[in-house]
Design a protein around this motif. Structure first.
Motif, PDB file in Angstrom:
ATOM      1  N   PRO A 179       0.849  -1.198   0.000  1.00  0.00           N
ATOM      2  CA  PRO A 179       0.000   0.000   0.000  1.00  0.00           C
ATOM      3  C   PRO A 179       0.885   1.248   0.000  1.00  0.00           C
ATOM      4  N   THR A 180       0.603   2.180  -0.891  1.00  0.00           N
ATOM      5  CA  THR A 180       1.476   3.340  -1.064  1.00  0.00           C
ATOM      6  C   THR A 180       0.666   4.624  -1.027  1.00  0.00           C
ATOM      7  N   TRP A 181       1.040   5.513  -0.127  1.00  0.00           N
ATOM      8  CA  TRP A 181       0.368   6.804   0.023  1.00  0.00           C
ATOM      9  C   TRP A 181       0.819   7.729  -1.106  1.00  0.00           C
ATOM     10  N   THR A 182      -0.141   8.345  -1.774  1.00  0.00           N
ATOM     11  CA  THR A 182       0.195   9.210  -2.907  1.00  0.00           C
ATOM     12  C   THR A 182       1.058  10.401  -2.491  1.00  0.00           C
ATOM     13  N   ALA A 183       0.922  10.866  -1.262  1.00  0.00           N
ATOM     14  CA  ALA A 183       1.758  11.982  -0.802  1.00  0.00           C
ATOM     15  C   ALA A 183       3.226  11.571  -0.750  1.00  0.00           C
ATOM     16  N   ASP A 184       3.511  10.343  -0.284  1.00  0.00           N
ATOM     17  CA  ASP A 184       4.884   9.851  -0.268  1.00  0.00           C
ATOM     18  C   ASP A 184       5.406   9.681  -1.690  1.00  0.00           C
ATOM     19  N   LEU A 185       4.570   9.124  -2.562  1.00  0.00           N
ATOM     20  CA  LEU A 185       4.984   8.935  -3.951  1.00  0.00           C
ATOM     21  C   LEU A 185       5.229  10.269  -4.632  1.00  0.00           C
ATOM     22  N   ALA A 186       4.376  11.247  -4.366  1.00  0.00           N
ATOM     23  CA  ALA A 186       4.551  12.571  -4.964  1.00  0.00           C
ATOM     24  C   ALA A 186       5.882  13.184  -4.555  1.00  0.00           C
ATOM     25  N   ASP A 187       6.236  13.057  -3.286  1.00  0.00           N
ATOM     26  CA  ASP A 187       7.533  13.556  -2.823  1.00  0.00           C
ATOM     27  C   ASP A 187       8.673  12.900  -3.604  1.00  0.00           C
ATOM     28  N   TYR A 188       8.557  11.599  -3.800  1.00  0.00           N
ATOM     29  CA  TYR A 188       9.597  10.865  -4.517  1.00  0.00           C
ATOM     30  C   TYR A 188       9.673  11.304  -5.979  1.00  0.00           C
ATOM     31  N   LEU A 189       8.549  11.479  -6.616  1.00  0.00           N
ATOM     32  CA  LEU A 189       8.539  11.894  -8.023  1.00  0.00           C
ATOM     33  C   LEU A 189       9.214  13.248  -8.203  1.00  0.00           C
ATOM     34  N   SER A 195      16.570  15.349  -9.695  1.00  0.00           N
ATOM     35  CA  SER A 195      17.856  14.706  -9.432  1.00  0.00           C
ATOM     36  C   SER A 195      18.697  14.577 -10.702  1.00  0.00           C
ATOM     37  N   ASP A 196      19.894  14.036 -10.507  1.00  0.00           N
ATOM     38  CA  ASP A 196      20.782  13.728 -11.626  1.00  0.00           C
ATOM     39  C   ASP A 196      20.693  12.259 -12.025  1.00  0.00           C
TER      40      ASP A 196
END
Length: 283
Positions: A179-189, A195-196
């Motif tokens: 289960p993945t919270w969209t807020a966490d995924l958004a931060d990662y995206l 990034s490089d």
């Protein structure tokens, strides 16, 4: 850095928009009514005029079971439209971040799937998303799974509703995932796009694992009610038009694994419960 988010108003796009806005960088989120990705000229013209540095494509056909009857329409959204958008990004010199899914795999592996494992989708939705991955080759492709968030319909909100309607709820216990919270995924995206890291396929899911049954029990616990009200069933007990992979676990070997799914759910709970109309405190 100028950002463009497609699929505006959707669960993930809402959180991506919020995260980018916090950086102070210019950003716009477009719905299908604003920009139809099936119209190549309109897409090229808009991207050329707006000139984003990053495009995050959250637009998708997500009705997994409906895709079985409407595969051509699902493919147009999840595959063909991605090709149009990717071409427009190349012309404008923009980075494309394309979202994909665990459903590109057949779920028969005994271990979590790595980024370089060979896809073999079981259903029309997975085939369409795999076509989107191919169309986005040379850009960033981020596979994720079992998303929930504040802005849209999802499993968490369904369980909250059913807890108020039924004495017992039957939930599948032989499909494993993260289960993945969209807020966490958004931060990662956002971090990935800034990034490089080289373009390619990345996995973006929470750490740990559970089943839909285990996920539901945790939700009931947070509701302050007995998790024993959730009863385990098999996939065969709850047949659906689209075949689901038994193993949806994604290993992150190139990027970063998000925090544990249970920790994320607890952090998300105050907002999720309020949005679902349930006033409570975390357990």
């Amino acid at each position: 850095m100028r950002w463009l988010i497609t699929g505006g108003g959707g669960m993930l796009a809402t959180d991506v928009l919020e995260r980018v806005a916090l950086t102070g960088e210019p950003v716009i989120a477009l719905t299908r009514a604003d920009l139809d990705l099936s119209e190549p000229r309109a897409v090229r013209d808009f991207v050329c005029a707006y000139r984003p540095r990053v495009v995050v494509n959250c637009a998708a056909w997500t009705a997994v079971d409906d895709a079985e009857k409407h595969e051509d329409e699902a493919l147009a959204v999840n595959g063909t439209a991605v090709e149009v958008l990717a071409d427009a990004c190349v012309r404008a010199g923009a980075r494309l971040v394309q979202l994909s899914t665990d459903y590109v795999f057949d779920g028969r592996s005994a271990r979590p799937y790595r980024e370089d494992d060979e896809p073999n989708p079981l259903n029309a939705y997975g085939r369409g998303k795999l076509a989107g991955e191919v169309a986005a080759a040379g850009h960033y492709v981020v596979r994720t799974a079992w998303l929930y968030g504040a802005a849209g319909r999802n499993f968490v909100k369904t369980m909250i509703r059913l807890a108020g309607e039924r004495e017992f709820v039957n939930v599948v216990d032989d499909q494993r995932g993260q289960p993945t919270w969209t807020a966490d995924l958004a931060d990662y995206l956002v971090r990935l796009a800034q990034s490089d890291q080289p373009p390619g396929v990345y996995h973006g899911t929470s750490a740990g694992e559970t089943t839909w049954y285990g996920f539901a029990r945790e939700i009931f616990t947070l509701l302050g009610t007995s998790p024993d009200r959730v009863r385990p069933i098999t996939t065969a007990d709850y047949p659906m038009p689209a075949v689901r992979p038994a193993n949806s676990l994604l290993a992150s070997t190139r990027g970063e694994q998000l925090r544990d799914w249970r920790a994320a759910l607890h952090a998300a709970w105050p907002v999720l419960a309020t949005r679902a109309g349930h006033q409570c405190s975390p357990a």
